[in-house]
Design an enzyme around this catalytic site. Structure first.
Site, PDB file in Angstrom:
ATOM      1  N   HIS A 150       0.857  -1.175  -0.057  1.00  0.00           N
ATOM      2  CA  HIS A 150      -0.058  -0.069  -0.080  1.00  0.00           C
ATOM      3  C   HIS A 150       0.971   1.245  -0.087  1.00  0.00           C
ATOM      4  O   HIS A 150       1.692   1.458   0.604  1.00  0.00           O
ATOM      5  CB  HIS A 150      -0.853  -0.072   1.294  1.00  0.00           C
ATOM      6  CG  HIS A 150      -1.729   1.319   1.244  1.00  0.00           C
ATOM      7  ND1 HIS A 150      -1.544   2.010   2.666  1.00  0.00           N
ATOM      8  CD2 HIS A 150      -2.759   1.813   0.531  1.00  0.00           C
ATOM      9  CE1 HIS A 150      -2.635   3.062   2.380  1.00  0.00           C
ATOM     10  NE2 HIS A 150      -3.068   2.814   1.113  1.00  0.00           N
TER      11      HIS A 150
ATOM     12  N   HIS B  28       0.483  10.747  -1.968  1.00  0.00           N
ATOM     13  CA  HIS B  28      -0.578  10.442  -1.170  1.00  0.00           C
ATOM     14  C   HIS B  28      -0.914  11.799  -0.667  1.00  0.00           C
ATOM     15  O   HIS B  28      -1.900  12.437  -0.631  1.00  0.00           O
ATOM     16  CB  HIS B  28      -0.604   9.499  -0.179  1.00  0.00           C
ATOM     17  CG  HIS B  28      -2.047   8.988   0.170  1.00  0.00           C
ATOM     18  ND1 HIS B  28      -2.443  10.186   1.208  1.00  0.00           N
ATOM     19  CD2 HIS B  28      -2.958   8.007   0.148  1.00  0.00           C
ATOM     20  CE1 HIS B  28      -3.711   9.496   1.557  1.00  0.00           C
ATOM     21  NE2 HIS B  28      -3.835   8.168   0.886  1.00  0.00           N
TER      22      HIS B  28
END
Length: 275
Positions: A5, A41
């Protein structure tokens, strides 16, 4: 599939593969015009993770092309799937089509190399909300116009916003897409999540003749107990910040004979059927 992830820095690719991942997920950040700029992110992100790691998107693609190209010094045979977490919720829905065009073009130029020594991994387009469905149109139109529709065989679609499964199906029907479809279910690792929707997705996957889900994965799992819970439900994949923990759980007696890691020979677009 063990999906590492938030693998947004180039140096993290080998790091997550060394921990046991055979797939990586990275975040695509767009400018206001729908142009894919960085793998990034941003804050907030998962608990215990650094949210700010990033790379220039095209440089990242150049690197993962090498990592997934047999014969390249950087080649790692275990990396078989790239999940592009498209941060379309940060831009206007009106720019989704342009974003699809741009991502397809950059994959053609930097990953697939338009047929010249490109990377071999499968590509999963993670789209946050059904309202951004125009991204898929822009992406597919670009492959067609550029004369490279053969890459559709390598590309899958996944809506990740935990929306109603029937609403997702309606959008896929509208797009004429009934193949290569994954379904994610999950939440940031900071919060607990039940399995109601996950179980509904798995039920649809296992319904004979249902075309709109071929694989289901749970995210973002960090606790071994939650990994076990998901595996008992027969998920196809787990996304985790700690791939090594997933590997450890898979080696346990309960799971060792039931699951194995996917390889390049496994088709991610086909429903799994036990022999």
């Amino acid at each position: 599939w063990i999906m590492g992830h938030m693998v947004n820095a180039i140096e993290q690719v080998d790091e997550f593969l060394n921990l046991g991942a055979n797939a990586i997920e990275f975040d695509i950040d767009f400018d206001e015009n729908g142009i894919a700029k960085y793998t990034h992110h941003g804050i907030p992100c998962d608990c215990g993770r650094l949210c700010t790691k990033s790379a220039v998107f095209t440089e990242y693609l150049d690197n993962v092309r090498q990592v997934t190209s047999p014969g390249d010094p950087k080649f790692r045979k275990e990396l078989v799937l790239l999940a592009l977490d498209l941060k379309l919720q940060r831009i206007s829905s009106e720019k989704a089509y342009v974003a699809g065009v741009d991502v397809a073009t950059k994959l053609l130029d930097h990953y697939w190399k338009r047929g010249w020594n490109g990377g071999r991994a499968y590509i999963l387009l993670n789209i946050p909300l059904v309202e951004d469905y125009e991204f898929i149109k822009g992406f597919k139109d670009t492959l067609r116009k550029e004369g490279h529709e053969q890459y559709n065989a390598k590309v899958g679609i996944n809506f990740t916003g935990n929306e109603d499964l029937d609403e997702i199906r309606k959008v896929l029907e509208k797009l004429g897409e009934d193949e290569h479809i994954w379904q994610a279910d999950g939440i940031t690792s900071c919060f607990p999540r039940g399995t109601d929707r996950l179980e509904k997705a798995l039920e649809k996957r296992d319904t004979p003749g249902y075309k709109y889900i071929s694989k289901v994965y749970a995210w973002t799992l960090v606790r071994s107990s939650i990994m076990r819970r998901s595996l008992r439900l027969n998920v196809d994949g787990v996304m985790s910040n700690y791939p090594d923990r997933v590997v450890g759980v898979l080696k346990e007696k309960e799971f060792a004979d039931k699951f194995r890691l996917a390889t390049y020979a496994d088709n991610p677009w086909e429903k799994f059927t036990s022999i």
